[in-house]
Design a protein around this motif. Structure first.
Motif, PDB file in Angstrom:
ATOM      1  N   MET A  79       0.816  -0.930  -0.126  1.00 61.44           N
ATOM      2  CA  MET A  79      -0.040   0.218  -0.077  1.00 61.44           C
ATOM      3  C   MET A  79       1.010   1.283   0.012  1.00 61.44           C
ATOM      4  O   MET A  79       0.679   2.049  -0.887  1.00 61.44           O
ATOM      5  CB  MET A  79      -0.964   0.142   1.127  1.00 61.44           C
ATOM      6  N   GLY A  80       1.881   1.290   0.818  1.00 60.87           N
ATOM      7  CA  GLY A  80       2.808   2.481   0.874  1.00 60.87           C
ATOM      8  C   GLY A  80       2.197   3.817   1.374  1.00 60.87           C
ATOM      9  O   GLY A  80       2.185   4.877   0.593  1.00 60.87           O
ATOM     10  N   LEU A  81       1.840   3.909   2.429  1.00 65.05           N
ATOM     11  CA  LEU A  81       1.288   5.098   3.136  1.00 65.05           C
ATOM     12  C   LEU A  81       2.497   5.990   3.304  1.00 65.05           C
ATOM     13  O   LEU A  81       3.449   5.498   3.720  1.00 65.05           O
ATOM     14  CB  LEU A  81       0.535   4.863   4.388  1.00 65.05           C
ATOM     15  N   THR A  82       2.505   6.968   3.062  1.00 63.81           N
ATOM     16  CA  THR A  82       3.799   7.749   3.482  1.00 63.81           C
ATOM     17  C   THR A  82       3.298   9.047   4.573  1.00 63.81           C
ATOM     18  O   THR A  82       2.316  10.006   4.541  1.00 63.81           O
ATOM     19  CB  THR A  82       4.069   8.899   2.278  1.00 63.81           C
ATOM     20  N   LEU A  83       3.779   8.574   5.578  1.00 64.42           N
ATOM     21  CA  LEU A  83       3.582   9.379   7.014  1.00 64.42           C
ATOM     22  C   LEU A  83       4.757  10.389   7.151  1.00 64.42           C
ATOM     23  O   LEU A  83       5.853   9.631   7.939  1.00 64.42           O
ATOM     24  CB  LEU A  83       3.284   8.586   8.008  1.00 64.42           C
ATOM     25  N   VAL A  84       5.063  11.431   6.865  1.00 67.37           N
ATOM     26  CA  VAL A  84       6.277  12.333   7.124  1.00 67.37           C
ATOM     27  C   VAL A  84       5.884  13.137   8.364  1.00 67.37           C
ATOM     28  O   VAL A  84       4.964  14.162   8.042  1.00 67.37           O
ATOM     29  CB  VAL A  84       7.008  12.733   5.786  1.00 67.37           C
ATOM     30  N   MET A  85       6.543  13.183   9.424  1.00 63.75           N
ATOM     31  CA  MET A  85       6.176  13.913  10.423  1.00 63.75           C
ATOM     32  C   MET A  85       6.823  15.192  10.409  1.00 63.75           C
ATOM     33  O   MET A  85       7.993  15.197  10.005  1.00 63.75           O
ATOM     34  CB  MET A  85       6.488  13.041  11.887  1.00 63.75           C
ATOM     35  N   THR A  86       6.091  16.356  10.767  1.00 64.96           N
ATOM     36  CA  THR A  86       6.958  17.745  10.714  1.00 64.96           C
ATOM     37  C   THR A  86       6.695  18.188  12.239  1.00 64.96           C
ATOM     38  O   THR A  86       6.248  17.285  13.220  1.00 64.96           O
ATOM     39  CB  THR A  86       6.074  18.699  10.139  1.00 64.96           C
ATOM     40  N   ALA A  87       7.560  18.948  12.470  1.00 67.20           N
ATOM     41  CA  ALA A  87       7.627  19.437  13.976  1.00 67.20           C
ATOM     42  C   ALA A  87       6.485  20.062  14.168  1.00 67.20           C
ATOM     43  O   ALA A  87       6.017  21.572  13.924  1.00 67.20           O
ATOM     44  CB  ALA A  87       8.791  20.462  14.217  1.00 67.20           C
ATOM     45  N   CYS A  88       5.355  19.488  14.541  1.00 65.61           N
ATOM     46  CA  CYS A  88       3.982  19.976  15.065  1.00 65.61           C
ATOM     47  C   CYS A  88       3.743  19.931  16.519  1.00 65.61           C
ATOM     48  O   CYS A  88       2.595  19.965  16.684  1.00 65.61           O
ATOM     49  CB  CYS A  88       3.051  19.515  14.239  1.00 65.61           C
ATOM     50  N   GLY A  89       4.708  19.728  17.158  1.00 65.51           N
ATOM     51  CA  GLY A  89       4.404  19.475  18.462  1.00 65.51           C
ATOM     52  C   GLY A  89       4.079  18.171  19.151  1.00 65.51           C
ATOM     53  O   GLY A  89       3.773  17.910  20.263  1.00 65.51           O
ATOM     54  N   ALA A  90       3.610  17.326  18.086  1.00 62.08           N
ATOM     55  CA  ALA A  90       3.260  15.976  18.598  1.00 62.08           C
ATOM     56  C   ALA A  90       4.303  15.248  18.929  1.00 62.08           C
ATOM     57  O   ALA A  90       5.561  15.245  18.700  1.00 62.08           O
ATOM     58  CB  ALA A  90       2.820  15.292  17.258  1.00 62.08           C
ATOM     59  N   SER A 124       8.209   9.348  14.698  1.00 62.34           N
ATOM     60  CA  SER A 124       7.604   9.567  13.345  1.00 62.34           C
ATOM     61  C   SER A 124       7.804   8.523  12.576  1.00 62.34           C
ATOM     62  O   SER A 124       8.912   7.745  12.456  1.00 62.34           O
ATOM     63  CB  SER A 124       8.497  10.634  12.642  1.00 62.34           C
ATOM     64  N   PRO A 125       6.673   7.777  11.953  1.00 71.67           N
ATOM     65  CA  PRO A 125       6.798   6.656  11.110  1.00 71.67           C
ATOM     66  C   PRO A 125       7.592   7.052   9.923  1.00 71.67           C
ATOM     67  O   PRO A 125       7.283   8.185   9.368  1.00 71.67           O
ATOM     68  CB  PRO A 125       5.341   6.337  10.768  1.00 71.67           C
ATOM     69  N   GLN A 126       8.387   6.167   9.297  1.00 68.25           N
ATOM     70  CA  GLN A 126       9.304   6.728   8.392  1.00 68.25           C
ATOM     71  C   GLN A 126       9.098   6.175   7.266  1.00 68.25           C
ATOM     72  O   GLN A 126       8.774   4.786   7.012  1.00 68.25           O
ATOM     73  CB  GLN A 126      10.714   6.341   8.581  1.00 68.25           C
ATOM     74  N   SER A 127       8.750   6.795   6.116  1.00 68.79           N
ATOM     75  CA  SER A 127       8.661   6.239   4.795  1.00 68.79           C
ATOM     76  C   SER A 127       8.985   7.187   3.810  1.00 68.79           C
ATOM     77  O   SER A 127       8.577   8.545   4.009  1.00 68.79           O
ATOM     78  CB  SER A 127       7.369   5.460   4.417  1.00 68.79           C
ATOM     79  N   ASP A 128       9.721   7.043   2.772  1.00 68.59           N
ATOM     80  CA  ASP A 128      10.027   8.042   1.733  1.00 68.59           C
ATOM     81  C   ASP A 128       9.467   8.085   0.306  1.00 68.59           C
ATOM     82  O   ASP A 128       9.770   8.968  -0.329  1.00 68.59           O
ATOM     83  CB  ASP A 128      11.452   8.584   1.846  1.00 68.59           C
ATOM     84  N   LEU A 171      -5.926  -2.671   4.374  1.00 69.78           N
ATOM     85  CA  LEU A 171      -5.741  -1.043   4.362  1.00 69.78           C
ATOM     86  C   LEU A 171      -5.487  -0.648   6.096  1.00 69.78           C
ATOM     87  O   LEU A 171      -4.927   0.081   6.424  1.00 69.78           O
ATOM     88  CB  LEU A 171      -6.825  -0.339   3.846  1.00 69.78           C
ATOM     89  N   ALA A 172      -6.466  -1.241   6.704  1.00 69.68           N
ATOM     90  CA  ALA A 172      -6.397  -1.022   8.087  1.00 69.68           C
ATOM     91  C   ALA A 172      -5.049  -1.381   8.878  1.00 69.68           C
ATOM     92  O   ALA A 172      -4.495  -0.608   9.484  1.00 69.68           O
ATOM     93  CB  ALA A 172      -7.580  -1.760   8.758  1.00 69.68           C
ATOM     94  N   ASP A 173      -4.624  -2.530   8.567  1.00 66.87           N
ATOM     95  CA  ASP A 173      -3.358  -2.968   9.210  1.00 66.87           C
ATOM     96  C   ASP A 173      -2.125  -2.352   8.555  1.00 66.87           C
ATOM     97  O   ASP A 173      -1.167  -1.502   9.283  1.00 66.87           O
ATOM     98  CB  ASP A 173      -3.025  -4.547   8.499  1.00 66.87           C
ATOM     99  N   GLY A 174      -2.307  -1.660   7.293  1.00 62.21           N
ATOM    100  CA  GLY A 174      -1.012  -0.714   6.992  1.00 62.21           C
ATOM    101  C   GLY A 174      -1.455   0.418   7.691  1.00 62.21           C
ATOM    102  O   GLY A 174      -0.068   1.037   8.030  1.00 62.21           O
ATOM    103  N   MET A 175      -2.416   1.126   7.960  1.00 66.15           N
ATOM    104  CA  MET A 175      -2.466   2.486   8.512  1.00 66.15           C
ATOM    105  C   MET A 175      -1.900   2.059  10.034  1.00 66.15           C
ATOM    106  O   MET A 175      -1.410   3.007  10.552  1.00 66.15           O
ATOM    107  CB  MET A 175      -3.831   3.042   8.525  1.00 66.15           C
ATOM    108  N   ILE A 176      -2.396   1.237  10.779  1.00 64.88           N
ATOM    109  CA  ILE A 176      -2.032   1.008  12.013  1.00 64.88           C
ATOM    110  C   ILE A 176      -0.309   0.906  12.046  1.00 64.88           C
ATOM    111  O   ILE A 176       0.250   1.361  13.134  1.00 64.88           O
ATOM    112  CB  ILE A 176      -2.839  -0.447  12.592  1.00 64.88           C
ATOM    113  N   ASP A 208       1.722   2.013  10.042  1.00 67.57           N
ATOM    114  CA  ASP A 208       2.153   3.448   9.907  1.00 67.57           C
ATOM    115  C   ASP A 208       2.240   4.118  10.918  1.00 67.57           C
ATOM    116  O   ASP A 208       2.686   5.395  10.774  1.00 67.57           O
ATOM    117  CB  ASP A 208       1.765   3.768   8.385  1.00 67.57           C
ATOM    118  N   GLY A 209       1.438   3.864  11.804  1.00 65.80           N
ATOM    119  CA  GLY A 209       1.445   4.783  12.951  1.00 65.80           C
ATOM    120  C   GLY A 209       0.477   5.913  12.901  1.00 65.80           C
ATOM    121  O   GLY A 209       0.574   7.002  13.642  1.00 65.80           O
ATOM    122  N   VAL A 210      -0.722   5.767  12.478  1.00 63.94           N
ATOM    123  CA  VAL A 210      -1.639   6.791  12.612  1.00 63.94           C
ATOM    124  C   VAL A 210      -2.224   7.031  13.974  1.00 63.94           C
ATOM    125  O   VAL A 210      -2.169   6.016  14.757  1.00 63.94           O
ATOM    126  CB  VAL A 210      -3.001   6.506  11.556  1.00 63.94           C
TER     127      VAL A 210
END
Ligand code: BGC
Length: 365
Positions: A1-12, A16-20, A82-87, A89-91
């Motif tokens: 599936m390849g979700l891309t979760l790139v965290m930015t400095a948002c105070g969270a 950060s789940p990594q994927s580029d 899809l759910a497994d992928g999102m979980i 990837d750290g949503v």
């Protein structure tokens, strides 16, 4: 599936789940707290891709969240993947519009086990574990459909023959719509004003199957019908195709739901009597606010509680689920303008060809 979760400095304060690799299908921009959304189908209604997807995307982003929205296309296996992928990837929150309660419940449980809060979106998963539910007053939706039929046939002679084409038996909403319809129709059946030919649920809200099922019932009844309660605009469209073939369309009122472009057009041509408008933008916004609160963890708990002031009963899980339940509206010819004015459907989509005159007459531009 390849979700891309790139965290930015948002105070969270999450990792950060990594994927580029950028996934071009994905709504994610990589900015904000990642939130997953899984929609159930495309073919059962034009709403999911036409209204829910863009409106959720906008509303979630407005809350500083980073939406990852996917559609399972009616495929239970795909939904789970899809759910497994999102979980994985750290949503931080998972929003579930499930295909059936068992599936939705399993997905919620998996997410919850990883500390990811879930929101049941539009469809409640019976026996599920999501902390919150956002939807419309779905019994009211059914009542509006029943009322539409009662209005359309108020001058018809007694014994008007009604066929009911209902939604998926695995969708709790379909049950609620049916219950709402019966609140209005049962007294009319009991008094003999209306006569029920047959009520049939349609697996997966499959529009085509709705058409063939309706055709069989109609044929079995000697080609006679005075009104069709169709649970949404997609099923209504399939029913209308069959009515047309039999020279009955425009003479037999048909109900609907979702205020889709096709539904509104059918109302203007007189093939469909009514639809139910559910302002999905409000559903998306309420969901986004809840998600933003839940993404804060413990700190957001009070805020989430304050947002969910309604409750929905889960008869299987035997619990009252804190909910946001919005108001649906009945749309007949005179109210079509409202749906267009509110930006759900464009005038160009509806006012084509022979409908241009009807639009002008109704002040639709
Ligand atoms: C939704 C309706 C939709 C139907 C088929 C229901 O759960 O509430 O708006 O028409 O599913 O997708």
């Amino acid at each position: 599936m390849g979700l891309t979760l790139v965290m930015t400095a948002c105070g969270a304060n999450q990792e950060s789940p990594q994927s580029d690799n950028q996934d071009s299908d994905n709504s994610s921009t990589g900015e904000g707290i990642p939130v997953g959304v899984i929609l159930p189908e495309t073919a059962s209604s034009a709403r999911w891709e036409g209204f829910d997807k863009p409106m959720l995307e906008q509303a979630l982003r407005a809350e500083g969240l980073d939406p990852h929205i996917e559609n399972a296309q009616g495929d239970v296996q795909k939904f789970a993947t899809l759910a497994d992928g999102m979980i994985n990837d750290g949503v931080k929150v998972l929003i579930i519009a499930s295909i059936n309660s068992e599936l939705g419940g399993t997905v919620a449980q998996k997410a919850n086990a990883q500390g990811i809060p879930t929101i049941d979106y539009d469809r409640l998963n019976l026996g599920g574990s999501s902390e919150y539910y956002v939807s419309f007053d779905n019994v009211k939706v059914g009542e509006l459909q029943g009322q539409g039929m009662a209005d359309a046939l108020k001058d018809a002679p007694d014994g008007a023959q009604i066929i009911e084409i209902e939604g998926a038996p695995t969708d709790n909403n379909a049950t609620l719509f049916y219950n709402g319809q019966q609140n209005i129709l049962k007294p009319l059946y009991d008094s003999g004003k209306f006569k029920l030919v047959q009520s049939q649920a349609i697996d997966g809200w499959d529009n085509q199957k709705g058409g063939t099922t309706f055709e069989q019932i109609l044929t079995g009844n000697g080609g006679k019908v005075d009104g069709v309660v169709a649970a949404n605009d997609g099923l209504a469209g399939a029913v209308i195709t069959v009515l047309k073939k039999n020279g009955l369309s425009g003479k037999v009122p048909v109900t609907g739901q979702d205020a889709t472009a096709d539904g509104l057009k059918a109302i203007l041509t007189g093939d469909q009597y009514m639809t139910v408008f559910k302002p999905i933008k409000l559903e998306a916004e309420a969901t986004a606010k809840l998600a933003a609160a839940l993404a804060k963890g413990k700190e957001g708990e009070e805020e989430a509680k304050k947002l969910a002031t309604d409750t929905e009963n889960d008869p299987v899980g035997k619990r009252e689920v804190p909910s946001v339940l919005l108001e649906p509206f009945l749309i007949t010819k005179n109210e079509v303008k409202r749906v267009i004015d509110e930006g759900y459907v464009k005038a160009e989509e509806v006012c084509t060809g022979e409908l241009a005159a009807a639009c002008t007459e109704l002040g639709i531009s």
